[in-house]
Design an enzyme around this catalytic site. Structure first.
Site, PDB file in Angstrom:
ATOM      1  N   ASP A 172      30.200   6.743 -45.402  1.00  0.00           N
ATOM      2  CA  ASP A 172      29.502   7.818 -44.685  1.00  0.00           C
ATOM      3  C   ASP A 172      28.238   7.278 -44.017  1.00  0.00           C
ATOM      4  O   ASP A 172      27.211   7.934 -44.015  1.00  0.00           O
ATOM      5  CB  ASP A 172      29.163   8.963 -45.656  1.00  0.00           C
ATOM      6  CG  ASP A 172      28.752  10.233 -44.922  1.00  0.00           C
ATOM      7  OD1 ASP A 172      29.048  10.350 -43.723  1.00  0.00           O
ATOM      8  OD2 ASP A 172      28.131  11.111 -45.554  1.00  0.00           O
ATOM      9  N   LYS A 175      29.183   5.270 -37.811  1.00  0.00           N
ATOM     10  CA  LYS A 175      30.644   5.265 -37.640  1.00  0.00           C
ATOM     11  C   LYS A 175      31.178   3.930 -37.111  1.00  0.00           C
ATOM     12  O   LYS A 175      32.308   3.558 -37.415  1.00  0.00           O
ATOM     13  CB  LYS A 175      31.078   6.435 -36.743  1.00  0.00           C
ATOM     14  CG  LYS A 175      30.532   7.803 -37.216  1.00  0.00           C
ATOM     15  CD  LYS A 175      30.678   8.064 -38.708  1.00  0.00           C
ATOM     16  CE  LYS A 175      29.593   8.953 -39.267  1.00  0.00           C
ATOM     17  NZ  LYS A 175      29.502   8.955 -40.732  1.00  0.00           N
ATOM     18  N   ASP A 200      34.110  10.167 -44.517  1.00  0.00           N
ATOM     19  CA  ASP A 200      33.667  11.400 -43.863  1.00  0.00           C
ATOM     20  C   ASP A 200      33.662  11.190 -42.346  1.00  0.00           C
ATOM     21  O   ASP A 200      33.686  10.067 -41.862  1.00  0.00           O
ATOM     22  CB  ASP A 200      32.259  11.765 -44.364  1.00  0.00           C
ATOM     23  CG  ASP A 200      31.820  13.158 -43.895  1.00  0.00           C
ATOM     24  OD1 ASP A 200      32.700  13.965 -43.500  1.00  0.00           O
ATOM     25  OD2 ASP A 200      30.609  13.448 -43.919  1.00  0.00           O
ATOM     26  N   ASN A 201      33.627  12.287 -41.633  1.00  0.00           N
ATOM     27  CA  ASN A 201      33.535  12.280 -40.151  1.00  0.00           C
ATOM     28  C   ASN A 201      34.664  11.489 -39.512  1.00  0.00           C
ATOM     29  O   ASN A 201      34.415  10.591 -38.691  1.00  0.00           O
ATOM     30  CB  ASN A 201      32.176  11.711 -39.683  1.00  0.00           C
ATOM     31  CG  ASN A 201      30.989  12.439 -40.301  1.00  0.00           C
ATOM     32  OD1 ASN A 201      30.141  11.813 -40.931  1.00  0.00           O
ATOM     33  ND2 ASN A 201      30.931  13.752 -40.149  1.00  0.00           N
ATOM     34  N   GLU A 232      29.372  19.171 -40.852  1.00  0.00           N
ATOM     35  CA  GLU A 232      28.453  19.781 -41.794  1.00  0.00           C
ATOM     36  C   GLU A 232      27.589  20.869 -41.170  1.00  0.00           C
ATOM     37  O   GLU A 232      26.899  20.636 -40.196  1.00  0.00           O
ATOM     38  CB  GLU A 232      27.558  18.717 -42.458  1.00  0.00           C
ATOM     39  CG  GLU A 232      26.999  17.620 -41.553  1.00  0.00           C
ATOM     40  CD  GLU A 232      27.927  16.413 -41.437  1.00  0.00           C
ATOM     41  OE1 GLU A 232      29.151  16.591 -41.413  1.00  0.00           O
ATOM     42  OE2 GLU A 232      27.398  15.287 -41.369  1.00  0.00           O
TER      43      GLU A 232
HETATM   44  C1  LIG Z   1      25.719  10.572 -42.464  1.00  0.00           C
HETATM   45  S1  LIG Z   1      24.292   9.958 -43.268  1.00  0.00           S
HETATM   46  C2  LIG Z   1      24.796   9.874 -44.953  1.00  0.00           C
HETATM   47  C3  LIG Z   1      24.942  11.226 -45.581  1.00  0.00           C
HETATM   48  C4  LIG Z   1      25.120  11.167 -47.086  1.00  0.00           C
HETATM   49  N1  LIG Z   1      26.270  10.375 -47.438  1.00  0.00           N
HETATM   50  C5  LIG Z   1      25.319  12.563 -47.641  1.00  0.00           C
HETATM   51  O1  LIG Z   1      26.424  13.128 -47.498  1.00  0.00           O
HETATM   52  O2  LIG Z   1      24.374  13.103 -48.215  1.00  0.00           O
HETATM   53  C6  LIG Z   1      24.338   8.275 -42.771  1.00  0.00           C
HETATM   54  C7  LIG Z   1      23.257   7.406 -43.388  1.00  0.00           C
HETATM   55  O3  LIG Z   1      23.725   6.053 -43.317  1.00  0.00           O
HETATM   56  C8  LIG Z   1      22.621   5.194 -43.095  1.00  0.00           C
HETATM   57  N2  LIG Z   1      23.206   3.946 -42.554  1.00  0.00           N
HETATM   58  C9  LIG Z   1      23.729   3.755 -41.337  1.00  0.00           C
HETATM   59  N3  LIG Z   1      24.253   2.530 -41.228  1.00  0.00           N
HETATM   60  C10 LIG Z   1      24.083   1.915 -42.423  1.00  0.00           C
HETATM   61  C11 LIG Z   1      24.440   0.650 -42.969  1.00  0.00           C
HETATM   62  N4  LIG Z   1      25.094  -0.268 -42.229  1.00  0.00           N
HETATM   63  N5  LIG Z   1      24.138   0.375 -44.254  1.00  0.00           N
HETATM   64  C12 LIG Z   1      23.472   1.295 -45.011  1.00  0.00           C
HETATM   65  N6  LIG Z   1      23.102   2.520 -44.546  1.00  0.00           N
HETATM   66  C13 LIG Z   1      23.410   2.834 -43.290  1.00  0.00           C
HETATM   67  C14 LIG Z   1      21.725   5.979 -42.162  1.00  0.00           C
HETATM   68  O4  LIG Z   1      20.394   5.550 -42.223  1.00  0.00           O
HETATM   69  C15 LIG Z   1      21.909   7.406 -42.666  1.00  0.00           C
HETATM   70  O5  LIG Z   1      20.891   7.755 -43.581  1.00  0.00           O
END
Ligand SMILES: C[S@@+](CC[C@H](N)C(=O)[O-])C[C@H]1O[C@@H](n2cnc3c(N)ncnc32)[C@H](O)[C@@H]1O
Length: 251
Positions: A172, A175, A200-201, A232
């Protein structure tokens, strides 16, 4: 009711218009993540994961849209957790800890734990405090950094957990990282025969087109069910969650 939905949609659009900032920092840019933390600490019952999740859902609907998996797709994740009953879990993308709280509160095996990666230091800090408020700190390790740059941490965690691979993975994060990070999971044997992989997504409108195609065209490797829902807190935007069982090739 219609006014509330309109306000959530507006809050979502505000984040989308600031996409560059979101992708770079993992935050909406208006302080809503920190405001969420303050709200959770103030209003959610301590050591009560359900109360924390309810407060987070209500906040995302009324005060500031957030990318939590949320209360509509959350039950799909719950169902997957019930199916795999994992002990050792990997999450990519912690945000403020909503899904980590949701997962951790459903880990029933002795000594079960989640390792959750989050690239934003601010989000890590917020998530750790929310997870602590939910009383689940002993079940969740939040690691700051991009997963692909910190695979050593995942390997060390598995060693400490005395497990050859993760029983369950929740994808998650951004993408465009689903496909490359899934390949890293495979190459590094961080998933094994029977591991569950929940993503997800998965579209049709938002989501990773390459991973979606891969999942559909590799049923021998990923036995997958797709669950249609909506994004969401946004009933008008279709979305889906996939739940796959990883199958190790015996050839
Ligand atoms: C969609 S949100 C996650 C939502 C969470 N899983 C929830 O349902 O509560 C995506 C998160 O992934 C983090 N993110 C994006 N790319 C990443 C990566 N390569 N490694 C770790 N975190 C990452 C972003 O900073 C963001 O906070």
């Amino acid at each position: 009711m219609a006014l509330a939905a309109l306000s959530t949609a507006f809050s979502f659009l505000k984040v989308m218009m600031n996409m560059k900032q979101l992708v770079a920092t993992g935050q909406a840019g208006d302080g809503r993540e920190k405001a969420l933390l303050d709200h959770v600490v103030k209003t959610a019952e301590k050591d009560n994961p359900l109360s924390v999740l309810n407060v987070m859902d209500a906040y995302a609907k009324a005060s500031g849209w957030l990318m939590n998996i949320g209360d509509d797709k959350g039950p799909i994740l719950d169902m997957a957790l019930e199916k795999y009953n994992p002990r050792v879990v990997l999450e990519l993308g912690t945000l403020c800890g909503y899904s980590a709280v949701r997962i951790a509160s459903q880990l029933h095996k002795e000594g079960s734990k989640i390792l959750s990666f989050e690239m934003s230091a601010e989000n890590c800090n917020i998530a750790r405090q929310i997870i602590e408020h939910a009383g689940l700190s002993s079940k969740v390790d939040v690691v700051e950094g991009k997963f692909n740059e910190r695979i050593d941490v995942a390997k060390k965690f598995l060693e400490e957990m005395n497990s050859p691979y993760f029983d369950f993975v929740f994808l998650d994060h951004w993408k465009d990282r689903y496909m490359p990070d899934y390949l890293l999971l495979k190459e590094n044997a961080l998933v094994g025969n029977g591991s569950g992989i929940c993503a997800d997504n998965m579209g049709p409108i938002i989501g990773p087109a390459d991973f979606r195609k891969y999942v559909k065209t590799h049923p021998e490797e990923l036995e997958t069910s797709e669950y249609k829902s909506h994004a969401e807190y946004l009933w008008w935007l279709p979305d889906s969650v996939t739940v796959s069982t990883f199958k190790l090739s015996t050839q």
